[in-house]
Design a protein around this motif. Sequence first.
Motif, PDB file in Angstrom:
ATOM      1  N   UNK A 140       0.838  -1.205   0.000  1.00  0.00           N
ATOM      2  CA  UNK A 140       0.000   0.000   0.000  1.00  0.00           C
ATOM      3  C   UNK A 140       0.874   1.257   0.000  1.00  0.00           C
ATOM      4  N   UNK A 141       1.967   1.230   0.751  1.00  0.00           N
ATOM      5  CA  UNK A 141       2.888   2.369   0.770  1.00  0.00           C
ATOM      6  C   UNK A 141       3.547   2.544  -0.597  1.00  0.00           C
ATOM      7  N   UNK A 145      11.662   4.630   3.284  1.00  0.00           N
ATOM      8  CA  UNK A 145      12.053   3.739   4.376  1.00  0.00           C
ATOM      9  C   UNK A 145      11.386   4.145   5.683  1.00  0.00           C
ATOM     10  N   UNK A 146      11.272   5.457   5.920  1.00  0.00           N
ATOM     11  CA  UNK A 146      10.609   5.923   7.142  1.00  0.00           C
ATOM     12  C   UNK A 146       9.138   5.516   7.157  1.00  0.00           C
ATOM     13  N   UNK A 147       8.478   5.602   6.000  1.00  0.00           N
ATOM     14  CA  UNK A 147       7.072   5.208   5.918  1.00  0.00           C
ATOM     15  C   UNK A 147       6.902   3.706   6.169  1.00  0.00           C
ATOM     16  N   UNK A 148       7.811   2.910   5.631  1.00  0.00           N
ATOM     17  CA  UNK A 148       7.715   1.456   5.837  1.00  0.00           C
ATOM     18  C   UNK A 148       7.959   1.108   7.294  1.00  0.00           C
ATOM     19  N   UNK A 149       8.899   1.796   7.933  1.00  0.00           N
ATOM     20  CA  UNK A 149       9.163   1.512   9.355  1.00  0.00           C
ATOM     21  C   UNK A 149       7.969   1.858  10.229  1.00  0.00           C
ATOM     22  N   UNK A 150       7.164   2.810   9.802  1.00  0.00           N
ATOM     23  CA  UNK A 150       5.941   3.107  10.546  1.00  0.00           C
ATOM     24  C   UNK A 150       4.971   1.934  10.485  1.00  0.00           C
ATOM     25  N   UNK A 151       4.945   1.256   9.329  1.00  0.00           N
ATOM     26  CA  UNK A 151       4.030   0.125   9.156  1.00  0.00           C
ATOM     27  C   UNK A 151       4.595  -1.166   9.724  1.00  0.00           C
ATOM     28  N   UNK A 176       7.289  -2.023  12.471  1.00  0.00           N
ATOM     29  CA  UNK A 176       8.263  -1.604  13.486  1.00  0.00           C
ATOM     30  C   UNK A 176       9.442  -2.573  13.571  1.00  0.00           C
ATOM     31  N   UNK A 177      10.582  -2.062  13.991  1.00  0.00           N
ATOM     32  CA  UNK A 177      11.806  -2.846  14.176  1.00  0.00           C
ATOM     33  C   UNK A 177      12.261  -3.498  12.879  1.00  0.00           C
ATOM     34  N   UNK A 178      12.064  -2.780  11.769  1.00  0.00           N
ATOM     35  CA  UNK A 178      12.469  -3.309  10.465  1.00  0.00           C
ATOM     36  C   UNK A 178      13.781  -2.672  10.029  1.00  0.00           C
ATOM     37  N   UNK A 179      14.667  -3.489   9.480  1.00  0.00           N
ATOM     38  CA  UNK A 179      15.890  -3.001   8.844  1.00  0.00           C
ATOM     39  C   UNK A 179      15.631  -3.018   7.347  1.00  0.00           C
TER      40      UNK A 179
END
Length: 302
Positions: free
Chosen positions: A218-219, A267-273, A275-278
Amino acid sequence: MLPASLKRYAWLSIAAALATILLKGWAWWLTGSVGLLSDAIESFVNLAGAMMALAMLSLAAMPADDNHAHGHGKAEYFSSAFEGFLILIAAVSIAYAAIERLLNPQPLEAVGIGLAVSVVASAINLVTSRTLMGVGRKYKSIALEADARHLLTDVWTSAGVIAGVGLVWATGWLWLDPAIALLVALNIVWTGWQLLQRSAAGLMDVSLPEEEIRAIEAILDGYRQQGLEFHALRTRQAGTRAFITLHVLMPGAWTIQQGHDCSERLEADIRQAVPHAHITTHLEPMEDPVSLADQELDRRSD
């Protein structure tokens, strides 16, 4: 950032296991019920699993080093696999004791007190399992979630055993006690098999859950409306940490700074969806045909 050490929850599980071993062992000693004995045996598995979880959570909390650049998060899968193996051993022990009691039935004693003690032990397991399940799901800790699922199974198992012992007390049908113990063994086998399957999936780098993949897509759809394209999206879960890689196709006329800024926002948007993702992004010019040659895991050399 990753959550603070989860080891304290493993200590909670160890304390609960010790308490239930004492209580259920006492209930078996009072009644002589093989069903309550099976319950007590499973509590030893709970203790072994909780101790393994403590060791693996301690290892998983260690920072990345030269030999483990992606961290130590996969250590949790060894904990859940170990607990699954112990569960299968416990099931065999319970089945053996139940068959022996079927062949040599014995009357139950002090049933009322024994059942009351077993109910208290089950209440301890219920509270502990709900706590561990909440924390395990929040931080995606398979070690804690596996421990919680086993404890919750133990609660339902205890409920069945208590009902069986109560029926024996009320009806005098001694065969009900070992028969229910055999059903307990079958239920434990199913739990152990599920844990082994999940552990194997994690060690084999299974993708993130479908709902998280949909959230990532979706992002990406939002950025596609801005003229970008994507391919080679790959994900995996390693304990509490998720790893995500993808290729970002941008206009070749963009400057390096423009591409970098866009990938940082993505990357910031994906980390919001998640959490704790590299997250690792690879920038490519969308007009270059070579950009389409690296979509597969093994890149074509021609």
